[in-house]
Scaffold this active site. Structure first.
Site, PDB file in Angstrom:
ATOM      1  N   VAL B  33      45.769  49.196  19.083  1.00 34.61           N
ATOM      2  CA  VAL B  33      44.417  48.851  18.629  1.00 34.61           C
ATOM      3  C   VAL B  33      44.198  49.311  17.189  1.00 34.61           C
ATOM      4  O   VAL B  33      43.547  48.631  16.398  1.00 34.61           O
ATOM      5  CB  VAL B  33      43.358  49.494  19.557  1.00 34.61           C
ATOM      6  N   ARG B  45      28.220  51.829  42.383  1.00 33.73           N
ATOM      7  CA  ARG B  45      26.999  51.797  43.189  1.00 33.73           C
ATOM      8  C   ARG B  45      26.734  53.139  43.852  1.00 33.73           C
ATOM      9  O   ARG B  45      25.608  53.591  43.950  1.00 33.73           O
ATOM     10  CB  ARG B  45      27.106  50.709  44.264  1.00 33.73           C
ATOM     11  N   LYS B 103      35.160  35.245  37.489  1.00 36.63           N
ATOM     12  CA  LYS B 103      35.288  33.781  37.496  1.00 36.63           C
ATOM     13  C   LYS B 103      34.049  33.099  38.041  1.00 36.63           C
ATOM     14  O   LYS B 103      33.637  32.044  37.565  1.00 36.63           O
ATOM     15  CB  LYS B 103      36.505  33.357  38.311  1.00 36.63           C
ATOM     16  N   VAL B 130      41.137  33.971  35.657  1.00 32.79           N
ATOM     17  CA  VAL B 130      41.958  32.905  36.230  1.00 32.79           C
ATOM     18  C   VAL B 130      43.405  33.365  36.354  1.00 32.79           C
ATOM     19  O   VAL B 130      44.016  33.787  35.372  1.00 32.79           O
ATOM     20  CB  VAL B 130      41.913  31.626  35.362  1.00 32.79           C
ATOM     21  N   ILE B 134      48.543  36.410  34.929  1.00 34.22           N
ATOM     22  CA  ILE B 134      49.254  35.353  34.191  1.00 34.22           C
ATOM     23  C   ILE B 134      48.491  34.992  32.927  1.00 34.22           C
ATOM     24  O   ILE B 134      47.337  34.598  33.000  1.00 34.22           O
ATOM     25  CB  ILE B 134      49.420  34.087  35.047  1.00 34.22           C
ATOM     26  N   GLY B 185      46.615  41.672  54.404  1.00 33.55           N
ATOM     27  CA  GLY B 185      45.675  41.970  53.317  1.00 33.55           C
ATOM     28  C   GLY B 185      45.583  40.874  52.267  1.00 33.55           C
ATOM     29  O   GLY B 185      44.940  41.056  51.236  1.00 33.55           O
ATOM     30  N   LYS B 203      37.865  28.631  39.196  1.00 34.05           N
ATOM     31  CA  LYS B 203      38.957  28.704  38.211  1.00 34.05           C
ATOM     32  C   LYS B 203      39.228  27.328  37.599  1.00 34.05           C
ATOM     33  O   LYS B 203      39.525  27.212  36.407  1.00 34.05           O
ATOM     34  CB  LYS B 203      40.206  29.270  38.883  1.00 34.05           C
ATOM     35  N   GLY B 304      45.318  41.108  42.669  1.00 33.10           N
ATOM     36  CA  GLY B 304      45.760  42.484  42.813  1.00 33.10           C
ATOM     37  C   GLY B 304      45.180  43.339  41.707  1.00 33.10           C
ATOM     38  O   GLY B 304      45.001  42.882  40.573  1.00 33.10           O
TER      39      GLY B 304
END
Lengths: 430, 430
Positions: B33, B45, B103, B130, B134, B185, B203, B304
């Site tokens: 950066v 929360r 999304k 999306v 990737i 899961g 998406k 994930g």
């Protein structure tokens, strides 16, 4: 908005497509950049050479040195070291941003060019230099900037992938597959740069530099081509559920003295279940492993005028936007300063096929040769053939030096008639 | 350099990984950066909920509204419409750049948020929204900015891909495969958002907007889920060398009234030779067709905590660099203002399996039903089964309205006992 002046250096297969797209996509490019891109000149060696595109009257010039001084954006698609390097430096010096597809130049002398771009506060972008149209440099440099890349495995040369694919699918020998590649225009009359891995090595250096934030030049890349890959190697790969690919590999390696980069180009067997195994014909793909993202793959056409021009124009839009905004994109990132590991210290696995005498004790002797070098064996397959037998041994991971020494030792053994195939095994679990 | 202050909103599976990586990669992030990224707060929360990561003392807060006012960079990984939208608007209004993985929010109300980012002259980046890790949005927005994208075909929902893959490889029915996905899961207790295509539709809207430089919201997306895909459909696909995938499809379509965008999510049969066919289990992939680059594919983990966090941090590095440089990246690009085509006018192909009486003239009657609607037939396969016969018809390209009308007409015919499978066919030559 005032137009940005674009100079294109070179009007071969890529340059002519850049010129075509600048014209055909003019409206979209203007909308995406925020100002028109105006072609002010196309530098060529001969004004009267045949071309794939009609360059507008008065724009062709043989004076590239003059042309770059009157452009805001310079596209260099001449290739080779000179005059490309001097022209890029001159363009930056005159305040132009540069987009290049020149892998050989960047792999040989990138840091000097990146430094010149820094000094001029201009962009030097080069997505098209690796894997043609496939967006891979920008994802490595930007999308994965918050992650830790650990390995890059690439099929980055379409010619050799075409040849190896033919050897796999049609059972061709190397010479026959090369000839077919030449007939179809996938290989040049002198195929050395592709077949001996020079092209892939340049791309490996660029990928390693970006992935590991360190300076890696083509001289750092261990390079082996595919001209010695035999039909027997390909068959042997097939029998173990693998396929032979020419891989450009860049890896991060830990070590006592800190992290280092291992970077190499060589043919390797990879399991057919690996995503790279399904890359057919002249396509390219780059497989990236990183700590947080896991495994990613980028696939597409790795060469060709039009795909490469797409990558050039993508960069051109970005550097044009940056110039309008008075800013620039990320420059060279070499802060990590990781050293490059010698090939002997690089960790890999070997597949070795050996013709041996078919008598008691031979397997033990062969196993001892591996053990002597500290290499453990993953699998051994023995096939009797009358007086002979063939052993196929796949090792566990070891340094390339240990593995090479094992093969040397095997060659000296009485019971070993011939080492018929030696190939590295990649893309599996270590 | 003065640190940039980072606020993370949400500390679930993604947020906790963002917090972890900000800590573990701190040195690299600072180098990339050009200034340290300092975590100044994590909004949750409930302060005492169990978490995957240890958040440093004093940084947890339930007051997200206050937190966003004292950050330079805000990461929104709460999800859902509110309070995410208000918090993002508030963050931009206070001069922060925002990175979000949301999304649903962007597909529902993106333009309002992009406009707020423009007004504030700040970045709003959302690569993680999306296909998880990737890199696909940045390549579409930047790498392909000099090209003309004509189609995007995506497997963008891992849950449904896992279910369809199990139905294909293990011969499971939908219910059984869903149960396995839930046990592992990959699917939630209430799987509606995934299974009925809501997630993929959001998406698809985002991909279509970027690919075609037009505003597309989730309401524009024709959506069909996979809950009615049967083992017979999957078997039928297999018999024609295809596989069933849930595809998000965005296409550029010509027309008398100018170009339009067709955007939809539905199960479709694609040939096994198509690169998307080999996307297994819960992986995602996006296949892009463009005029100059040709065919590209981007493959990797689509969900994930850690992969999604990788995409978030990649964006965070870019927006941080931009903020330091006093600039911003590309904002919304909707200049093309292409309308969205109704599903009925979208061009596709149908695969139809029909149980019919096994008597003379039936094939002619079925063929007539297609001809009546102006649909030509590519292949017909007939299988006799005692009194019954089964016909499998694959059409050539036609509008979805024509194809749907054909199926309606087939259902009214005396000779047709049952239409047993209707599915669109994609990924081939039209």
């Amino acid at each position: 908005m005032k137009p940005l002046k674009v100079a294109v250096l070179g009007c071969g297969s890529v340059g002519s497509q850049v010129v075509r797209l600048l014209d055909e996509q003019a409206g979209d490019l203007t909308a995406r950049v925020g100002a028109p891109l105006e072609l002010v000149g196309v530098a060529v060696r001969r004004l009267d050479a045949p071309r794939e595109v009609k360059v507008p009257e008065g724009l062709l010039t043989t004076d590239a040195e003059e042309l770059v001084t009157r452009a805001d954006l310079v596209v260099e698609v001449i290739g080779g070291i000179e005059p490309a390097r001097s022209l890029i430096l001159r363009a930056l010096d005159h305040g132009a941003s540069v987009v290049t597809a020149n892998k050989a130049l960047l792999a040989a002398d990138g840091p000097a060019l990146y430094a010149a771009a820094d000094l001029a506060a201009r962009d030097l972008f080069y997505e098209a230099a690796v894997a043609g149209a496939i967006p891979i440099l920008r994802p490595l440099r930007e999308s994965l900037a918050g992650d830790r890349v650990t390995r890059v495995l690439g099929i980055v040369n379409g010619t050799t992938n075409f040849i190896l694919d033919k050897m796999d699918t049609a059972g061709s020998g190397f010479a026959e597959a090369l000839e077919e590649a030449q007939e179809l225009g996938y290989a040049e009359a002198d195929p050395t740069a592709d077949v001996e891995g020079f092209d892939a090595a340049a791309k490996a250096a660029i990928l390693a530099s970006l992935a590991f934030h360190s300076r890696v030049t083509v001289d750092d890349v261990h390079r082996e081509g595919i001209s010695e890959v035999t039909a027997a190697d390909v068959q042997s790969a097939r029998e173990m559920g693998s396929v032979v690919k020419l891989l450009a590999i860049a890896e991060l390696r830990g070590g006592e003295a800190g992290e280092a980069v291992a970077v190499r180009v060589h043919p390797a067997m990879i399991p057919r279940s690996h995503p790279l195994a399904s890359v057919r014909e002249a396509f390219n793909a780059v497989f990236v492993e990183s700590e947080a993202a896991g495994e990613l793959m980028f696939y597409g056409p790795g060469a060709g005028g039009s795909p490469t021009a797409s990558a050039v124009l993508g960069d051109l839009v970005t550097v044009a936007r940056n110039q309008l905004a008075g800013t620039r994109g990320p420059g060279e990132s070499a802060y990590a300063e990781r050293p490059v590991l010698p090939m002997g210290e690089t960790v890999t696995r070997y597949h070795v096929a050996i013709d041996v005498d078919d008598r008691a004790g031979v397997l033990a002797a062969v196993a001892n040769a591996f053990a002597d070098q500290g290499v453990s064996i993953q699998t051994v397959k023995q096939e009797g053939r009358g007086l002979d037998a063939q052993l196929v041994v796949v090792s566990h991971s070891a340094t390339d030096a240990q593995l090479a020494a094992t093969v040397d030792q095997l060659r000296t053994m009485d019971a070993v008639r011939e080492v018929t195939s030696v190939m590295r095994v990649e893309g599996g679990v270590e």
